[in-house]
Design a protein around this motif. Structure first.
Motif, PDB file in Angstrom:
ATOM      1  N   LEU A   2      -1.781  -9.506   4.794  1.00  0.00           N
ATOM      2  CA  LEU A   2      -0.334  -8.684   4.254  1.00  0.00           C
ATOM      3  C   LEU A   2       0.622  -9.988   3.869  1.00  0.00           C
ATOM      4  N   HIS A   3       1.682  -9.547   2.998  1.00  0.00           N
ATOM      5  CA  HIS A   3       2.846 -10.326   2.974  1.00  0.00           C
ATOM      6  C   HIS A   3       3.809 -10.410   3.860  1.00  0.00           C
ATOM      7  N   LYS A   4       4.475 -11.282   4.222  1.00  0.00           N
ATOM      8  CA  LYS A   4       5.196 -11.187   5.304  1.00  0.00           C
ATOM      9  C   LYS A   4       6.195 -10.054   5.389  1.00  0.00           C
ATOM     10  N   LYS A   5       6.845  -9.773   4.394  1.00  0.00           N
ATOM     11  CA  LYS A   5       7.954  -8.517   4.213  1.00  0.00           C
ATOM     12  C   LYS A   5       6.961  -7.270   4.572  1.00  0.00           C
ATOM     13  N   CYS A   6       5.555  -7.293   4.266  1.00  0.00           N
ATOM     14  CA  CYS A   6       4.677  -6.009   4.187  1.00  0.00           C
ATOM     15  C   CYS A   6       4.363  -5.854   5.796  1.00  0.00           C
ATOM     16  N   PHE A   7       3.999  -7.176   6.445  1.00  0.00           N
ATOM     17  CA  PHE A   7       3.632  -7.188   7.775  1.00  0.00           C
ATOM     18  C   PHE A   7       4.972  -6.834   8.723  1.00  0.00           C
ATOM     19  N   MET A   8       6.193  -7.217   8.390  1.00  0.00           N
ATOM     20  CA  MET A   8       7.600  -6.764   9.096  1.00  0.00           C
ATOM     21  C   MET A   8       7.583  -5.199   9.017  1.00  0.00           C
ATOM     22  N   ALA A   9       7.343  -4.724   7.970  1.00  0.00           N
ATOM     23  CA  ALA A   9       7.496  -3.216   7.579  1.00  0.00           C
ATOM     24  C   ALA A   9       6.520  -2.506   8.524  1.00  0.00           C
ATOM     25  N   VAL A  10       5.461  -3.000   8.582  1.00  0.00           N
ATOM     26  CA  VAL A  10       4.344  -2.325   9.332  1.00  0.00           C
ATOM     27  C   VAL A  10       4.624  -2.050  10.811  1.00  0.00           C
ATOM     28  N   ASN A  11       5.136  -3.587  11.163  1.00  0.00           N
ATOM     29  CA  ASN A  11       5.096  -3.607  12.897  1.00  0.00           C
ATOM     30  C   ASN A  11       6.443  -3.347  13.304  1.00  0.00           C
ATOM     31  N   ASN A  12       7.422  -2.794  12.373  1.00  0.00           N
ATOM     32  CA  ASN A  12       8.669  -2.536  12.614  1.00  0.00           C
ATOM     33  C   ASN A  12       9.052  -0.974  12.383  1.00  0.00           C
ATOM     34  N   PRO A  13       8.837  -0.080  13.258  1.00  0.00           N
ATOM     35  CA  PRO A  13       9.050   1.383  13.043  1.00  0.00           C
ATOM     36  C   PRO A  13      10.247   1.768  12.438  1.00  0.00           C
ATOM     37  N   CYS A  14      11.233   1.134  12.880  1.00  0.00           N
ATOM     38  CA  CYS A  14      12.812   1.310  12.515  1.00  0.00           C
ATOM     39  C   CYS A  14      13.074   0.874  11.243  1.00  0.00           C
ATOM     40  N   GLN A  15      12.414   0.102  10.761  1.00  0.00           N
ATOM     41  CA  GLN A  15      12.863  -0.548   9.246  1.00  0.00           C
ATOM     42  C   GLN A  15      12.551   0.316   8.214  1.00  0.00           C
ATOM     43  N   GLY A  16      13.519   0.514   7.449  1.00  0.00           N
ATOM     44  CA  GLY A  16      13.427   1.494   6.037  1.00  0.00           C
ATOM     45  C   GLY A  16      12.412   0.881   5.093  1.00  0.00           C
ATOM     46  N   ILE A  17      11.724   1.635   4.650  1.00  0.00           N
ATOM     47  CA  ILE A  17      10.613   0.985   3.398  1.00  0.00           C
ATOM     48  C   ILE A  17      10.939   1.668   2.114  1.00  0.00           C
ATOM     49  N   SER A  18      12.175   1.924   1.852  1.00  0.00           N
ATOM     50  CA  SER A  18      12.271   2.770   0.539  1.00  0.00           C
ATOM     51  C   SER A  18      12.272   1.783  -0.738  1.00  0.00           C
ATOM     52  N   GLN A  19      12.351   0.646  -0.223  1.00  0.00           N
ATOM     53  CA  GLN A  19      12.291  -0.561  -1.326  1.00  0.00           C
ATOM     54  C   GLN A  19      10.721  -0.878  -1.818  1.00  0.00           C
ATOM     55  N   PHE A  20       9.826  -0.176  -1.148  1.00  0.00           N
ATOM     56  CA  PHE A  20       8.583  -0.209  -1.443  1.00  0.00           C
ATOM     57  C   PHE A  20       8.181   0.955  -2.456  1.00  0.00           C
ATOM     58  N   ASP A  21       7.024   0.727  -3.276  1.00  0.00           N
ATOM     59  CA  ASP A  21       6.746   2.077  -4.127  1.00  0.00           C
ATOM     60  C   ASP A  21       6.080   3.021  -3.171  1.00  0.00           C
ATOM     61  N   VAL A  22       5.548   4.242  -3.677  1.00  0.00           N
ATOM     62  CA  VAL A  22       5.090   5.286  -3.065  1.00  0.00           C
ATOM     63  C   VAL A  22       3.755   5.205  -2.389  1.00  0.00           C
ATOM     64  N   LYS A  23       2.918   4.333  -3.451  1.00  0.00           N
ATOM     65  CA  LYS A  23       1.605   4.170  -2.810  1.00  0.00           C
ATOM     66  C   LYS A  23       1.734   2.906  -1.644  1.00  0.00           C
ATOM     67  N   ALA A  24       2.824   1.952  -1.879  1.00  0.00           N
ATOM     68  CA  ALA A  24       2.551   1.213  -0.589  1.00  0.00           C
ATOM     69  C   ALA A  24       3.432   1.763   0.620  1.00  0.00           C
ATOM     70  N   GLN A  25       4.319   2.790   0.417  1.00  0.00           N
ATOM     71  CA  GLN A  25       5.006   3.436   1.598  1.00  0.00           C
ATOM     72  C   GLN A  25       3.723   4.409   2.274  1.00  0.00           C
ATOM     73  N   LYS A  26       2.908   4.834   1.511  1.00  0.00           N
ATOM     74  CA  LYS A  26       1.713   5.874   2.431  1.00  0.00           C
ATOM     75  C   LYS A  26       1.147   4.642   3.164  1.00  0.00           C
ATOM     76  N   LYS A  27       0.571   3.529   2.654  1.00  0.00           N
ATOM     77  CA  LYS A  27      -0.151   2.638   3.269  1.00  0.00           C
ATOM     78  C   LYS A  27       0.427   2.020   4.811  1.00  0.00           C
ATOM     79  N   ILE A  28       2.002   1.819   4.633  1.00  0.00           N
ATOM     80  CA  ILE A  28       2.722   1.303   5.672  1.00  0.00           C
ATOM     81  C   ILE A  28       2.649   2.343   6.806  1.00  0.00           C
ATOM     82  N   ILE A  29       2.788   3.825   6.310  1.00  0.00           N
ATOM     83  CA  ILE A  29       2.918   4.610   7.269  1.00  0.00           C
ATOM     84  C   ILE A  29       1.560   4.794   7.818  1.00  0.00           C
ATOM     85  N   GLY A  30       0.428   4.801   7.216  1.00  0.00           N
ATOM     86  CA  GLY A  30      -0.911   4.804   7.805  1.00  0.00           C
ATOM     87  C   GLY A  30      -1.362   3.627   8.894  1.00  0.00           C
TER      88      GLY A  30
END
Length: 626
Positions: free
Chosen positions: A585-613
Motif C-alpha cells: 500500500l501507499h503510506k496514506k492508504c496504509f494509515m487509512a486502513v489502520n485508523n478506523p476513525c480517519q475519514g476516507i472521503s478523499q478516496f474514490d468509491v472503489k478505493a473506499q470499498k477496499k479500505i472498508i473491506g
C-alpha cells in the motif's frame, strides 16, 4: 489516469516550481522560433530577485491547488518562505559565510579532489536559485550534453556516440578532457554568460557572485576563481560555463545555419559535406569530459588545435595533454565515462558495429573493493547480521551491473571477476556452513535470481537460503536515444520519462526498495516480534505479486517506499508474515486502513470499498497493524 498518479520522478510542487515551469515553456518556445537571447529577455521579462520574494507569494497564491491544500500547508509555506527571504537578504549583503574544505581520494590516483561544502543557509538559497534558474538554461543548453542535467545519464551519452558512428561513418575521435575545469572557471566570464542567457537582474547576479567568491575555512577569505565542487548550484553553473564551448563547436557543423531549410538533418549534413569546405565534427559532452567525432586524422588534429586555442583565449581553460587523445576507434578503444568503446567488423550498413565494455581498470578496482569488503565482515557476526552484510554486498554488485548493463560485452567482462568473488564469499561463509545453492532457489533478489540456475554461495536461515549474487547475472540492455522532449518542466516531458522508466522500475530489485536501516533494525531486534527477517523477505515477494501497485488506490508504488499491510495480524507467528497475508500500500492508504476513525472521503468509491473491506478483516482479528 490512475497510472499517472505517482511518477517515478518525484515532481516537486510549490510557487518556485510553478515559476520555473512557466519560464521553461517561455524560453523553449522562443528557442524554437529562432529568436535571439536579447529578444527573449525583452519579450518575456527577466528572472528577478523579486520573483523569489515572499511579498508576492503569500496567502492562497502560494498554493497550487487551493481546495486540496490544508491550513498546515499554508502555514508551512509562510514559515519556509519567510526564512528564505531572510536568507536572501543576508546573501544580498556584504557578508559571506565561509565554506568548509574537504578532500576526497580520486580512484586510482594519489591526488585528492577538493570539495567545498557550503553552510546550511547557503545550501537552502542555492537550491531555491537552482529550481528557478535551471529551466531557463535547460531550454537553451546543447542537445547532446548529458552531465548534471535532469533525466539524462551516461548511458545516453554512450548511445549518442553509437548513433553518430552508424549515421556518419566517422571513426576518428578527439577524446577531450579539460584540466581542473571546476577549479579554473573564470567568475567574470561566467557572470557574463548568465547575463547573456537571460539572467539580467543585478541582485540575482550579486547573490551568485557571493556564492562563487565565498572563502574557504583556514585557507582564504575570498575565492577568486572556480566553483566549489559540493555546492548544489555548482553543476548547473559549470554547465552554463561549458555551454560556451558547446555553442562554438556545434555551430561549426551540427547546428550550422544554411540558406536552404532542410526537412531532415542527414540531408543538411550531406549538402554541407558536398558543397562546403567545413570540417565535420559531432560533439558529445558529459560535464568536463567530451568527444568530437570527425572523418580524418587531419581534421581531428585541426579540431584539437582550434579547440585548445578557443578554450585558452575565450574561457581561460586548458585541455589536459595527458587525457586529450586522437583515436581511430576501428583500431583502439576510447575511454569515456567509465566505458571503453570501439567499432569492430560486423553486419551493418557501414560494415562496423559497436563493442562496448566496462573500463577494465575501474572494473578491477571495483571487484577488488567488493572482495575486500567480504573479507572484512566481522567473524563475530550473528546469522542475522551476516544476512544484512550479504544484502549490502549484493547492493554493490548490482550497482556495478546497473551502470554497465548498456555495454554490449557486459557479461563477458564480468566473468573475469565473478568466479573469484564467489569463491571469496564461500570461504567467508564456512563458519555458517555455507552451501552452493542454485540462484533460483534462494529467497533474496527474487527478480534477478529466478532467471538463473547457476549455484551461488548461500547460508540457510530457518527453512530458506540467502545467497551472494553473481556479477554474471546480467545481460546487455540497449539504451533508447534521448528524446529531447523529455524534461521535468512539462507535463509531456514527465509522461515520456514515466513511460521510459516504469518498466525498469517494475523489474528492479524489489527487496532493495526498502531502506537498509529497516533491515538492520530488524537484524538487531529493534522492531516488534512480527517484523522479523521473514517479513522483510516476503514483503518483497508481495510487492512483486502486486506488480508495484497499491492494492487500495491502484497507483504506482515507485516514487516512495511501499508499506506492507498484514490482512490478519493476529495469525500465529509462522503464518502472519506469509505472502498471502501481506498487501502493498501507499503510506496514506496504509494509515487509512489502520485508523478506523480517519475519514476516507478523499478516496474514490472503489478505493473506499477496499479500505472498508480491509478494516472489517482487522476488526474480526481484534487488532491492527502497528
Amino acid at each position: 489516469m490512475a497510472e499517472q498518479e505517482n511518477y517515478y520522478i518525484r515532481v516537486p510542487h510549490g510557487p518556485l516550481v510553478e515559476v520555473a515551469e512557466e519560464v521553461y515553456r517561455a524560453y523553449h518556445q522562443e528557442e524554437r522560433r529562432g529568436r535571439t537571447l536579447e529578444e527573449k529577455d525583452q519579450r518575456n521579462g527577466l528572472v528577478s530577485y523579486d520573483g523569489l520574494d515572499t511579498g508576492e507569494l503569500t496567502g492562497q497564491e502560494m498554493i497550487p491547488d487551493r481546495e486540496s491544500a490544508s491550513v498546515e500547508d499554508t502555514a508551512l509555506h509562510k514559515v519556509m518562505l519567510g526564512r528564505l527571504r531572510r536568507c536572501l537578504a543576508q546573501m544580498d549583503g556584504p557578508e559571506r559565510e565561509l565554506i568548509q574544505a574537504l578532500y576526497i581520494d580520486k580512484p586510482g590516483k594519489t591526488e585528492k579532489r577538493p570539495l567545498g561544502i557550503p553552510t546550511i543557509r547557503d545550501r537552502i538559497v542555492q537550491e531555491c536559485m537552482r529550481i528557478v534558474l535551471e529551466p531557463i538554461f535547460e531550454a537553451q543548453f546543447f542537445s547532446h550534453s548529458y552531465g548534471f542535467r535532469p533525466m539524462r545519464d551516461a548511458a545516453m551519452a554512450l548511445e549518442r556516440i553509437d548513433i553518430i558512428m552508424h549515421n556518419s561513418g566517422y571513426y576518428w575521435i578527439v577524446e577531450g578532457d579539460i584540466s581542473k575545469c571546476f577549479d579554473r572557471i573564470d567568475h567574470a566570464i561566467l557572470l557574463k554568460r548568465l547575463y547573456h542567457m537571460g539572467v539580467r537582474d543585478r541582485r540575482v547576479l550579486q547573490i551568485i557572485k557571493a556564492m562563487l567568491k565565498a572563502g574557504v575555512m583556514d585557507e582564504c577569505e575570498a575565492n577568486e576563481e572556480g566553483t566549489p565542487q559540493g555546492g548544489l548550484i555548482s553543476p548547473l553553473l559549470a554547465n552554463v560555463y561549458l555551454d560556451i564551448m558547446d555553442e562554438w563547436v556545434s555551430k561549426q557543423w551540427e547546428t550550422k545555419r544554411t540558406r536552404h531549410q532542410y526537412t531532415q538533418e542527414q540531408g543538411r549534413y550531406a549538402a554541407m559535406r558536398k558543397r562546403t569546405r567545413l570540417i565535420p565534427g559531432y560533439l558529445v559532452r558529459y560535464a568536463d569530459d567530451f568527444i568530437i567525432a570527425t572523418d580524418t586524422r587531419a581534421h581531428a588534429e585541426n579540431w584539437k588545435a582550434r579547440l585548445q586555442l578557443f578554450l585558452e583565449s575565450k574561457m581561460k581553460l586548458t585541455l589536459s595533454q595527458e587525457k586529450t587523445l586522437i583515436t581511430d576507434i576501428r583500431k583502439n578503444y576510447i575511454k569515456f565515462l567509465g566505458y571503453e568503446f570501439k567499432m569492430v567488423r560486423g553486419k551493418s550498413r557501414r560494415g562496423y558495429i559497436p563493442r562496448t565494455i566496462p573500463d577494465r581498470n575501474r572494473l578491477k578496482r571495483k571487484a577488488e573493493k567488493i572482495a575486500e569488503d567480504i573479507k572484512k565482515i566481522p567473524r563475530n557476526y550473528s546469522q542475522e547480521q551476516m544476512i544484512g552484510a550479504i544484502n549490502r554486498i549484493n547492493s554493490q554488485v548490482r550497482g556495478i551491473i546497473q551502470y554497465y548493463k548498456g555495454c554490449t560485452w557486459v557479461n563477458i567482462s564480468m566473468k573475469k571477476y565473478s568466479r573469484w568473488l564467489q569463491l571469496t564469499a564461500m570461504r567467508r561463509l564456512k563458519q555458517y556452513k555455507g552451501k552452493w545453492i542454485p540462484a533460483k532457489e534462494v529467497r533474496n533478489l527474487p527478480r534477478v535470481h529466478q532467471e538463473y540456475k547457476q549455484k551461488i554461495p548461500s547460508i540457510k536461515y530457518r527453512d530458506f537460503y540467502i545467497g551472494f549474487t553473481a556479477l554474471t547475472f546480467c545481460r546487455w540492455e540497449r539504451t533508447p536515444p534521448k528524446d529531447q522532449a523529455e524534461t521535468p518542466y512539462t507535463e509531456e516531458g514527465r509522461q515520456i520519462n514515466f513511460e521510459r522508466t516504469k518498466h525498469k522500475c517494475i523489474n528492479a530489485r524489489f527487496d532493495e526498495l526498502y531502506s537498509d536501516k529497516a533491515a538492520r533494525a530488524i537484524s538487531y531486534g529493534k522492531w516488534g516480534k512480527l517484523n522479523n527477517f521473514e517479513f522483510i523477505m516476503n514483503r518483497a515477494y508481495a510487492l512483486n505479486r502486486d506488480k508495484l501497485r497499491c492494492r487500495v488506490c491502484g497507483g504506482w508504488l515507485i516514487s516512495s517506499t511501499p508499506w506492507a499491510h498484514r490482512i490478519n495480524p493476529n495469525l500465529p507467528l509462522d503464518k502472519v508474515n506469509r505472502v498471502n497475508n501481506l498487501v502493498s500500500l501507499h503510506k496514506k492508504c496504509f494509515m487509512a486502513v489502520n485508523n478506523p476513525c480517519q475519514g476516507i472521503s478523499q478516496f474514490d468509491v472503489k478505493a473506499q470499498k477496499k479500505i472498508i473491506g480491509y478494516r472489517e478483516k482487522l476488526v474480526s482479528s481484534h487488532t491492527r497493524n502497528k
